[in-house]
Write a protein that holds these residues in place. Sequence first.
Motif, PDB file in Angstrom:
ATOM      1  N   LEU B 102       0.868  -0.410   0.227  1.00 49.70           N
ATOM      2  CA  LEU B 102       0.300   0.211  -0.063  1.00 49.70           C
ATOM      3  C   LEU B 102       0.853   1.021  -0.214  1.00 49.70           C
ATOM      4  O   LEU B 102       0.201   2.511  -0.489  1.00 49.70           O
ATOM      5  CB  LEU B 102      -0.952   0.428   1.426  1.00 49.70           C
ATOM      6  CG  LEU B 102      -2.141  -0.209   0.954  1.00 49.70           C
ATOM      7  CD1 LEU B 102      -2.377  -1.062   2.021  1.00 49.70           C
ATOM      8  CD2 LEU B 102      -3.143  -0.589  -0.199  1.00 49.70           C
ATOM      9  N   GLY B 103       2.197   0.746   0.975  1.00 49.08           N
ATOM     10  CA  GLY B 103       3.154   1.941   0.630  1.00 49.08           C
ATOM     11  C   GLY B 103       2.929   2.059  -0.734  1.00 49.08           C
ATOM     12  O   GLY B 103       3.134   3.319  -1.308  1.00 49.08           O
ATOM     13  N   GLY B 104       3.207   0.820  -1.805  1.00 49.65           N
ATOM     14  CA  GLY B 104       3.502   2.433  -2.939  1.00 49.65           C
ATOM     15  C   GLY B 104       2.344   2.133  -3.960  1.00 49.65           C
ATOM     16  O   GLY B 104       2.814   1.361  -5.365  1.00 49.65           O
ATOM     17  N   PHE B 105       1.002   1.988  -3.184  1.00 53.21           N
ATOM     18  CA  PHE B 105      -0.048   2.692  -4.068  1.00 53.21           C
ATOM     19  C   PHE B 105       0.082   3.317  -5.493  1.00 53.21           C
ATOM     20  O   PHE B 105      -0.392   2.907  -5.990  1.00 53.21           O
ATOM     21  CB  PHE B 105      -1.086   3.314  -3.296  1.00 53.21           C
ATOM     22  CG  PHE B 105      -1.918   3.063  -3.631  1.00 53.21           C
ATOM     23  CD1 PHE B 105      -2.891   2.188  -3.412  1.00 53.21           C
ATOM     24  CD2 PHE B 105      -2.700   4.023  -4.410  1.00 53.21           C
ATOM     25  CE1 PHE B 105      -4.513   2.104  -4.563  1.00 53.21           C
ATOM     26  CE2 PHE B 105      -4.157   4.621  -4.893  1.00 53.21           C
ATOM     27  CZ  PHE B 105      -4.856   3.491  -4.304  1.00 53.21           C
ATOM     28  N   LYS B 106       1.114   4.702  -5.282  1.00 53.76           N
ATOM     29  CA  LYS B 106       1.310   5.155  -6.390  1.00 53.76           C
ATOM     30  C   LYS B 106       1.984   4.267  -7.253  1.00 53.76           C
ATOM     31  O   LYS B 106       0.948   4.786  -8.647  1.00 53.76           O
ATOM     32  CB  LYS B 106       2.847   5.654  -6.512  1.00 53.76           C
ATOM     33  CG  LYS B 106       3.172   7.260  -7.170  1.00 53.76           C
ATOM     34  CD  LYS B 106       4.196   7.357  -6.882  1.00 53.76           C
ATOM     35  CE  LYS B 106       4.159   9.210  -6.088  1.00 53.76           C
ATOM     36  NZ  LYS B 106       5.829   9.729  -5.271  1.00 53.76           N
ATOM     37  N   ASN B 107       2.411   3.333  -7.379  1.00 47.22           N
ATOM     38  CA  ASN B 107       2.739   2.489  -8.837  1.00 47.22           C
ATOM     39  C   ASN B 107       2.250   0.911  -8.232  1.00 47.22           C
ATOM     40  O   ASN B 107       2.454   0.176  -8.993  1.00 47.22           O
ATOM     41  CB  ASN B 107       4.555   1.958  -8.800  1.00 47.22           C
ATOM     42  CG  ASN B 107       5.484   3.146  -8.113  1.00 47.22           C
ATOM     43  OD1 ASN B 107       5.562   3.476  -9.201  1.00 47.22           O
ATOM     44  ND2 ASN B 107       6.488   3.375  -6.851  1.00 47.22           N
ATOM     45  N   ARG B 108       1.260   1.449  -8.202  1.00 45.06           N
ATOM     46  CA  ARG B 108      -0.194  -0.180  -8.361  1.00 45.06           C
ATOM     47  C   ARG B 108      -0.395  -0.776  -9.634  1.00 45.06           C
ATOM     48  O   ARG B 108      -0.829  -2.151  -9.541  1.00 45.06           O
ATOM     49  CB  ARG B 108      -1.421   0.565  -7.869  1.00 45.06           C
ATOM     50  CG  ARG B 108      -2.419   1.337  -8.714  1.00 45.06           C
ATOM     51  CD  ARG B 108      -3.568   1.441  -7.627  1.00 45.06           C
ATOM     52  NE  ARG B 108      -3.778   2.838  -8.234  1.00 45.06           N
ATOM     53  CZ  ARG B 108      -4.209   4.235  -8.398  1.00 45.06           C
ATOM     54  NH1 ARG B 108      -2.885   4.437  -8.363  1.00 45.06           N
ATOM     55  NH2 ARG B 108      -4.593   5.264  -9.014  1.00 45.06           N
ATOM     56  N   ARG B 109       0.217   0.600 -10.791  1.00 41.85           N
ATOM     57  CA  ARG B 109       0.159  -0.748 -12.006  1.00 41.85           C
ATOM     58  C   ARG B 109       0.936  -0.963 -12.705  1.00 41.85           C
ATOM     59  O   ARG B 109       1.633  -1.534 -13.397  1.00 41.85           O
ATOM     60  CB  ARG B 109      -0.551   0.607 -13.274  1.00 41.85           C
ATOM     61  CG  ARG B 109      -1.621   1.605 -12.490  1.00 41.85           C
ATOM     62  CD  ARG B 109      -2.384   1.733 -14.129  1.00 41.85           C
ATOM     63  NE  ARG B 109      -3.204   3.137 -13.671  1.00 41.85           N
ATOM     64  CZ  ARG B 109      -4.914   2.806 -13.260  1.00 41.85           C
ATOM     65  NH1 ARG B 109      -4.755   1.277 -11.944  1.00 41.85           N
ATOM     66  NH2 ARG B 109      -5.308   3.373 -12.685  1.00 41.85           N
ATOM     67  N   LYS B 113       7.841  -3.619 -10.208  1.00 36.20           N
ATOM     68  CA  LYS B 113       8.548  -2.848  -9.908  1.00 36.20           C
ATOM     69  C   LYS B 113       8.384  -2.348  -7.856  1.00 36.20           C
ATOM     70  O   LYS B 113       8.831  -2.421  -6.853  1.00 36.20           O
ATOM     71  CB  LYS B 113       7.900  -0.944 -10.197  1.00 36.20           C
ATOM     72  CG  LYS B 113       8.992  -0.042  -9.602  1.00 36.20           C
ATOM     73  CD  LYS B 113       8.447   1.130 -10.190  1.00 36.20           C
ATOM     74  CE  LYS B 113       9.299   1.854  -9.560  1.00 36.20           C
ATOM     75  NZ  LYS B 113       9.076   3.511 -10.413  1.00 36.20           N
ATOM     76  N   VAL B 114       6.602  -2.837  -7.768  1.00 40.41           N
ATOM     77  CA  VAL B 114       6.271  -3.416  -6.500  1.00 40.41           C
ATOM     78  C   VAL B 114       7.218  -4.032  -5.855  1.00 40.41           C
ATOM     79  O   VAL B 114       7.865  -4.186  -4.997  1.00 40.41           O
ATOM     80  CB  VAL B 114       4.790  -3.379  -6.269  1.00 40.41           C
ATOM     81  CG1 VAL B 114       4.322  -2.698  -4.337  1.00 40.41           C
ATOM     82  CG2 VAL B 114       4.147  -1.378  -6.335  1.00 40.41           C
ATOM     83  N   ARG B 115       7.383  -5.152  -6.414  1.00 38.21           N
ATOM     84  CA  ARG B 115       8.027  -6.531  -5.742  1.00 38.21           C
ATOM     85  C   ARG B 115       9.541  -6.061  -5.546  1.00 38.21           C
ATOM     86  O   ARG B 115       9.749  -6.253  -4.471  1.00 38.21           O
ATOM     87  CB  ARG B 115       7.452  -8.046  -6.572  1.00 38.21           C
ATOM     88  CG  ARG B 115       6.274  -8.186  -6.112  1.00 38.21           C
ATOM     89  CD  ARG B 115       6.638  -9.893  -6.870  1.00 38.21           C
ATOM     90  NE  ARG B 115       6.174  -9.957  -7.772  1.00 38.21           N
ATOM     91  CZ  ARG B 115       6.018 -10.037  -9.032  1.00 38.21           C
ATOM     92  NH1 ARG B 115       4.146  -9.910  -8.450  1.00 38.21           N
ATOM     93  NH2 ARG B 115       5.466  -9.606 -10.318  1.00 38.21           N
ATOM     94  N   ARG B 116       9.904  -5.291  -6.783  1.00 39.11           N
ATOM     95  CA  ARG B 116      10.990  -5.304  -7.036  1.00 39.11           C
ATOM     96  C   ARG B 116      11.643  -3.985  -4.890  1.00 39.11           C
ATOM     97  O   ARG B 116      12.383  -4.487  -4.740  1.00 39.11           O
ATOM     98  CB  ARG B 116      11.964  -4.401  -7.703  1.00 39.11           C
ATOM     99  CG  ARG B 116      13.278  -4.941  -7.666  1.00 39.11           C
ATOM    100  CD  ARG B 116      13.522  -4.554  -9.446  1.00 39.11           C
ATOM    101  NE  ARG B 116      13.327  -2.328  -9.781  1.00 39.11           N
ATOM    102  CZ  ARG B 116      12.557  -2.529 -10.732  1.00 39.11           C
ATOM    103  NH1 ARG B 116      11.475  -3.742 -11.433  1.00 39.11           N
ATOM    104  NH2 ARG B 116      12.367  -0.879 -10.757  1.00 39.11           N
TER     105      ARG B 116
END
Lengths: 294, 246
Positions: B102-109, B113-116
């Motif tokens: 959720l911290g990476g909500f900006k990159n949700r698409r 990247k979120v996993r990395r």
Amino acid sequence: MTATIVAQQAINGIVLGSLYVLVALGLTLIYGVLVQINFAHADFVTLGAFAAYFVMHALGGQYLLGIVAALLVGAALGWAINITVFAPLRRKGNELLPLIATIGVSVMLQNAMLAWFGPVPYAFETPYSQKVFRVAGTFFTLQSVIIIAVSATTIALLYAFMKFTFLGKALRAVAQDRETAGLMGINPNTLIMLTIVISSALAGMGGAMLAPVLVLTPFAGASVIVKAFAIVIIGGFGNVEGTILAGLLVGLIESFTTQYLDPGLIDIVVFGLLLLMLAFRPTGLISERREENV
Amino acid sequence: MSVLLAADSLELAYGDAPVCRGISIEISEGEIVALIGANGAGKSTTLRAIAGMMTPRAGSIMFAGQDITRLPSHERTMLGIALVPEGRHVFPFLTARENLELGGFKNRRDNAKVRRMIDEIFDVFPRLRERSGQNAGTLSGGEQQMLVLGRAMMSEPKLLCLDEPSLGLAPLLVRDIFQTIKAINKGGTSVLLVEQNARYALETASRGYVLQTGSITASGLCAALAKDTRVREAYLGRAAAKAGAA
């Protein structure tokens, strides 16, 4: 013979219970995310039922399209009640106002339906009510198969949405801590809107499948909603899994009470259980996770 | 160094109760700035205003050349301001991993990247990797502090605001957390640090502001503030004040 009766009543109970779950889930979702109660939820059920009825007849017996129409009508009503009631009153910061306002909306919708559709009950016969199967001594209609299939699919999809998608997780985050969710870049207002739209779509859909069981009048939803509230409380306010469990439980209680006691005792048994729950387990069936909302 | 954030003459209030007046703070790119002061001086309130959790009654906030005074917090996060609130505020019934997602909500698409990024955070805090499937509410205080730091970094902030990161942590952990904050800053993120532990704050930051009952009463390089007798007496303890006078 007795085993057959038990199996038959179990099927009936699950059919009814899964419809209660659809209606109750909407209430519990809105409570979980907003800590608000939508009293007009009952009328969304009724309007969903009427939408299904009219669409089915207009399309010459396409009941499944009627269910889709009810879902869309429910979603639209949810969107409308959010922009007219929940969103503006939330900005004022008063917690009691939305509750009172939804009672107002409910009265308005009921009287509007009374004016449009009249007080005479509609006979909602779907093309599937007459198709009866017989398996190992138990009977069920194609209608019940559709109810169970549609409800189970909907509930499974909702569960997967909440558990595995970014948006579903964001929705749970908003339920747990709205301000902090905002700090993640999540717009809480968008997710609150989404919650109300989903909840109301469930209500409409529930109505489309309840109406053939109940008597379809402008007040049909009101008779179901009281039980839905009981289910939400038995399941633990805001607890999705508890609500599913409690809905099925109440459905089963109804069918077995009808079989072994007396149909007139259904409400006494259900609300007796509600009182017992409030007295001894007020946090609901699944109380280890009692603090989780949604 | 160019100015990243400039708060000008902020006036902050809860309802009708005024809390802060005339708050002006500047943070340059790559800087760590400390905000120190006693309990109730208005440090957290100032931070909330910068993160968009409250709207100032007067004054303005510029961030990276844009007026953000009236923007809600979720839009500021998208621009690059992250706040780690006081008391941590993990999402207790989401797993540690879900908190980071959720911290990476900006990159949700961009799932890859979120996993990395989550993997990178697990490399910094190996404890979080062990706890990744556990509900965040069941983590210890120190683990939760790591989690909220990681969660804030998931939004790739230009400015990281920290409210009392040392609160309630064991001394050894406090040292670790401040090391991490310095490392984050070396990576190019500016930091605004609110801290009651003035000693740590002044050691970590390059410049500081002293808040007293809702106004800024002193500001300057931390080295200078640490020598200031009034600061020493008020926030570093009496013994330190005497040692400085002697």
